[in-house]
Write a protein that holds these residues in place. Structure first.
Motif, short mmCIF file in Angstrom:
data_model
loop_
_atom_site.label_atom_id
_atom_site.label_comp_id
_atom_site.label_asym_id
_atom_site.label_seq_id
_atom_site.Cartn_x
_atom_site.Cartn_y
_atom_site.Cartn_z
N ARG A 1 73.15 91.01 -47.93
CA ARG A 1 72.37 90.61 -46.85
C ARG A 1 70.82 91.00 -46.86
O ARG A 1 70.44 91.96 -47.32
N PRO A 2 70.24 89.52 -46.35
CA PRO A 2 68.68 90.07 -45.84
C PRO A 2 67.73 91.52 -45.62
O PRO A 2 69.32 92.03 -44.40
N ILE A 3 67.56 92.43 -46.21
CA ILE A 3 66.94 93.50 -45.32
C ILE A 3 66.21 92.55 -44.35
O ILE A 3 65.58 91.67 -43.97
N PRO A 4 65.85 93.55 -42.35
CA PRO A 4 65.58 93.43 -41.74
C PRO A 4 63.97 93.80 -41.81
O PRO A 4 63.78 94.67 -42.22
N ARG A 5 63.73 93.20 -41.21
CA ARG A 5 62.09 92.97 -41.56
C ARG A 5 61.43 93.30 -39.76
O ARG A 5 61.99 92.78 -38.94
N TYR A 6 59.96 94.27 -39.65
CA TYR A 6 59.89 94.27 -37.91
C TYR A 6 58.20 94.36 -38.20
O TYR A 6 58.39 94.19 -39.39
N VAL A 7 58.05 93.21 -37.01
CA VAL A 7 56.29 92.63 -36.36
C VAL A 7 56.05 93.95 -35.94
O VAL A 7 54.35 94.22 -35.95
#
Length: 318
Positions: free
Chosen positions: A78-84
């Motif tokens: 699964r893709p790694i979550p990214r946070y702004v």
């Protein structure tokens, strides 16, 4: 779900040559269940249909209540979550405070700048004194001849004092450029930002003579706007006074340099004396300004400015 043999039994009970079976007699003796209001009666039903082991009731949703099927997820990582933004949930790292052996670059450069400005004030004062002695000898020489060694010694001291003052001026300019760069980095870091101006632009605006009269003012006004601990109006007034004095000092220095060059080219004693007088005035004013500049910069940017307290307070008495 009903099996075919059970459906076949709905036509009636099985007849035997001896008459109705026992189960048929039980069904006839039991009264038929009343039908629900508003529904037409379908006649007597056999309870065998509901009690048969071949009947199974299954609950099903109506078609409009059946949820849509979820799309198939492709197998794989699964893709790694990214946070702004920096998430505030989870464990929180407490920043490690600097120990006693750590040092703040801005504080160290502030102390070095103050020392450099004090040293520049002393060098400019020495240059003013030796040029004043040279001026006095020229005035005396108009009526009384002076010894040759006295003239050569005074000329050597004037050149030496000028070179020392120029060397200390270059050193103070470099320190001032480094200090203003560190000051801007600290001001923008308080808002988690980086200085938008490149290093070469800061050096150009803060270190080049005559350019820094307006350039350094722009750089420090930007710092004042980023510092929340400074009172805006009072800081603006202080910086305005500072740069007016800096402009006056630069104008006097420019006049002294031009006069000195003209006096050297003319070869006239009176013109040389006028040039020395301009250098003496410029050096003395510049020395006083260098001392005052260190005090004012420390007062403006050295510590947070508190609101001035009123000298008199009125208390309402009931």
């Amino acid at each position: 779900m009903v099996d075919s043999d059970v459906i076949g039994d709905r036509a009636g009970p099985a007849q035997t040559p001896h008459g109705p079976t026992a189960s048929h007699r039980e069904i006839q003796a039991r009264p038929a269940a009343p039908s629900a209001p508003g529904q037409p009666s379908s006649g007597p039903r056999s309870s065998r249909l509901y009690r048969s082991r071949h009947v199974r009731w299954v609950a099903r949703r109506p078609p409009e209540a059946i949820p849509a099927r979820r799309p198939m997820v492709a197998p794989g990582p699964r893709p790694i979550p990214r946070y702004v933004y920096v998430p505030r949930w989870g464990l929180r790292d407490v920043p490690v405070e600097a120990g006693g052996d750590g040092h703040n670059p801005l504080e160290a450069l502030t102390a070095v700048l103050l020392h450099a400005l004090r040293l520049l004030a002393g060098a400019l004062g020495l240059a003013a004194v030796v040029h004043l002695l040279r001026y006095i000898l020229l005035v005396v020489n108009r009526s009384v001849p002076v010894a040759g060694w006295t003239d050569r010694a005074s000329a050597f001291l004037a050149i030496f004092g000028g070179l020392v003052a120029f060397g200390v001026f270059v050193y103070a300019t470099v320190v001032f450029t480094r200090w203003i760069t560190a000051l801007r980095d600290d001001a923008y870091r308080r808002h988690d930002l980086r200085d938008p101006r490149p290093r070469w632009q800061i050096a150009l605006l803060a270190a080049v003579p005559l350019v820094n009269v307006a350039g350094a003012a722009v750089l420090l006004h930007e710092v004042a706007r980023m510092r929340d601990d400074l009172e805006p109006e009072r800081t603006r007034r202080r910086l305005t006074k500072l740069w007016v004095a800096w402009a006056i000092v630069n104008v006097l220095a420019l006049i002294a340099v031009i006069t000195r060059v003209v006096a050297t080219a003319s070869g006239s004693i009176q013109t040389s004396a006028n040039g020395l007088a301009a250098v003496v005035i410029s050096s003395a004013v510049s020395g006083v300004f260098a001392w005052w500049l260190g005090t004012r910069l420390m007062a403006i940017f050295g510590a947070p400015q508190d609101e001035p307290l009123p000298s008199r307070r009125w208390v309402a008495v009931a």
